[in-house]
Design a protein around this motif. Structure first.
Motif, short mmCIF file in Angstrom:
data_model
loop_
_atom_site.label_atom_id
_atom_site.label_comp_id
_atom_site.label_asym_id
_atom_site.label_seq_id
_atom_site.Cartn_x
_atom_site.Cartn_y
_atom_site.Cartn_z
N GLN A 206 0.85 -1.17 0.00
CA GLN A 206 0.00 0.00 0.00
C GLN A 206 0.90 1.24 0.00
OE1 GLN A 206 -2.01 0.98 3.76
NE2 GLN A 206 -3.94 0.84 2.66
N MET A 207 0.40 2.32 -0.57
CA MET A 207 1.15 3.56 -0.58
C MET A 207 1.53 4.00 0.84
SD MET A 207 -0.18 7.32 -1.70
CE MET A 207 -1.47 6.52 -2.61
N ARG A 244 -4.68 18.94 -3.34
CA ARG A 244 -5.80 18.05 -3.65
C ARG A 244 -5.34 16.60 -3.72
NH1 ARG A 244 -9.03 18.84 -9.22
NH2 ARG A 244 -7.04 18.05 -10.00
N THR A 245 -4.14 16.37 -4.23
CA THR A 245 -3.66 15.00 -4.28
C THR A 245 -3.23 14.49 -2.92
OG1 THR A 245 -1.42 15.71 -4.92
CG2 THR A 245 -2.94 15.13 -6.70
N VAL A 246 -3.05 15.40 -1.94
CA VAL A 246 -2.84 14.94 -0.57
C VAL A 246 -4.06 14.19 -0.09
CG1 VAL A 246 -2.59 15.69 1.83
CG2 VAL A 246 -1.19 16.74 0.06
N ALA A 247 -5.24 14.78 -0.31
CA ALA A 247 -6.48 14.11 0.08
C ALA A 247 -6.64 12.80 -0.67
CB ALA A 247 -7.66 15.03 -0.19
N ARG A 248 -6.28 12.78 -1.95
CA ARG A 248 -6.38 11.56 -2.74
C ARG A 248 -5.42 10.49 -2.20
NH1 ARG A 248 -9.30 7.95 -5.24
NH2 ARG A 248 -8.46 7.17 -7.21
N ALA A 249 -4.22 10.92 -1.81
CA ALA A 249 -3.25 9.97 -1.27
C ALA A 249 -3.76 9.35 0.03
CB ALA A 249 -1.91 10.67 -1.04
N GLU A 250 -4.35 10.17 0.87
CA GLU A 250 -4.86 9.66 2.14
C GLU A 250 -6.05 8.74 1.92
OE1 GLU A 250 -3.45 13.22 5.17
OE2 GLU A 250 -5.52 13.23 4.41
N GLU A 251 -6.86 9.04 0.91
CA GLU A 251 -7.98 8.16 0.58
C GLU A 251 -7.49 6.81 0.07
OE1 GLU A 251 -11.61 7.86 -2.73
OE2 GLU A 251 -10.48 9.72 -2.51
#
Length: 332
Positions: A206-207, A244-251
């Motif tokens: 996982q990332m 915005r990609t911070v939120a995507r990364a956490e998701e």
């Protein structure tokens, strides 16, 4: 141990091999081949939502094709929501490019018969590398997981099923901070070892955003089983290009980014009414470069980049690392 699918349901897909089957390398073989001069890298794509997204995906695919990744993978929507599109595009990647595709296969929402049919469709396209995942519930990844009445409960069972169906090379997921459904890291490690013992050849993590979590995962796997735990554990990275990609990364990871990483990104964003996108992007590329270099120094077998169907950020990280990546973006 978790039960296997009933033996009476098993059958072989070996008679569906493509003429090129003998020439299809496994992921592990490709990692070894690409590791002659540098630590290999691989990339992950997502099924596009529409025709415009598919056209962009293919431009990105052709750019990566000239960069020679060890393999590529195509994700699979929650609950099989992109099953048909995933199968079609993965098949096209196998038949129309020089890349080595890895097909995703998730247990959630599927009967054993449906899973076998999907594996059969992959085999018909000459695909012999499959990444097996239990998958998250559709709608709410953190929600309660329900087994399909005619499906499988655990990824370990799915590994055995794919192995029973023919000469496939199987990968599984691993979790540097533990899966959110595991009560502790020891239990999570036991699940990983069980999947490897069932026949998986490698895992993709996982990332994550703290290399120490990856290193401790590797230590736990080796301590739990020196043979199975020595199989490649490929770290997954995603360069951050905006808040915005911070939120995507956490998701995608199910984990909050480390405070020190968030601090760097928010400092780059500035205090204005809008974030400084260029500065955030530059900081995100630098963070990914630092992580990748540490992983290389620590002997990681490869680096698997989440691309979100764009090539530029991954190419910049690789250039920063000294890779000879000369592919320029293709015109639309």
């Amino acid at each position: 141990m978790h039960s296997e699918p009933a033996r009476g349901q098993a059958f072989s897909l070996n008679n569906r091999r493509s003429p090129a089957h003998a020439r299809v390398p496994s992921v592990v073989q490709s990692l070894h081949t690409h590791a002659v001069s540098q630590v290999p890298f691989s990339v992950e794509f997502n099924p596009p939502r529409d025709a415009a997204g598919e056209a962009r995906l293919w431009r990105t695919v052709r750019e990566f094709e000239r960069m020679h990744p060890a393999f590529i993978s195509m994700t699979y929507g929650a609950g099989g929501s992109t099953k048909d599109r995933t199968a079609r595009i993965t098949g096209q990647l196998a038949q129309q490019t020089t890349l080595l595709p890895v097909a995703h296969l998730t247990a959630v929402g599927h009967s054993i018969a449906e899973l076998r049919a999907l594996v059969g469709s992959y085999a018909d396209c000459g695909i012999r590398n499959i990444l097996v995942l239990r998958g998250d519930p559709p709608g709410d990844p953190l929600g309660e997981w329900h087994k399909h009445p005619d499906g499988v409960e655990y990824a370990e069972e799915l590994v055995r099923m794919v192995r029973d169906l023919g000469d496939f090379n199987v990968g599984v997921a691993s979790f540097p901070q533990g899966h959110h459904r595991s009560p502790d890291l020891a239990t999570d490690t036991a699940h990983l070892i069980a999947k490897l013992r069932a026949g998986a050849d490698y895992s993709i993590t996982q990332m994550f955003f703290d290399v120490e979590h990856y290193l401790r995962l590797r230590d736990r796997a080796l301590a739990a089983d020196p043979v199975e735990g020595a199989k490649p554990i490929i770290p997954e990275l995603m360069p951050i290009t905006s808040l915005r990609t911070v939120a995507r990364a956490e998701e995608l990871s199910g984990r909050a980014l480390p405070p020190r990483i968030l601090e760097r990104l928010h400092r780059a964003a500035g205090n204005g009414p809008e974030e400084d996108r260029a500065a955030v992007r530059a900081e995100g590329i630098e963070i990914a470069t630092e992580m990748a270099q540490r992983l290389i120094d620590e002997g990681a077998p490869g680096m698997h980049f989440i691309t979100l169907n764009f090539a530029k950020a991954t190419r910049e990280v690789l250039n920063n690392l000294g890779y000879h990546v000369t592919a320029a973006p293709l015109s639309a």
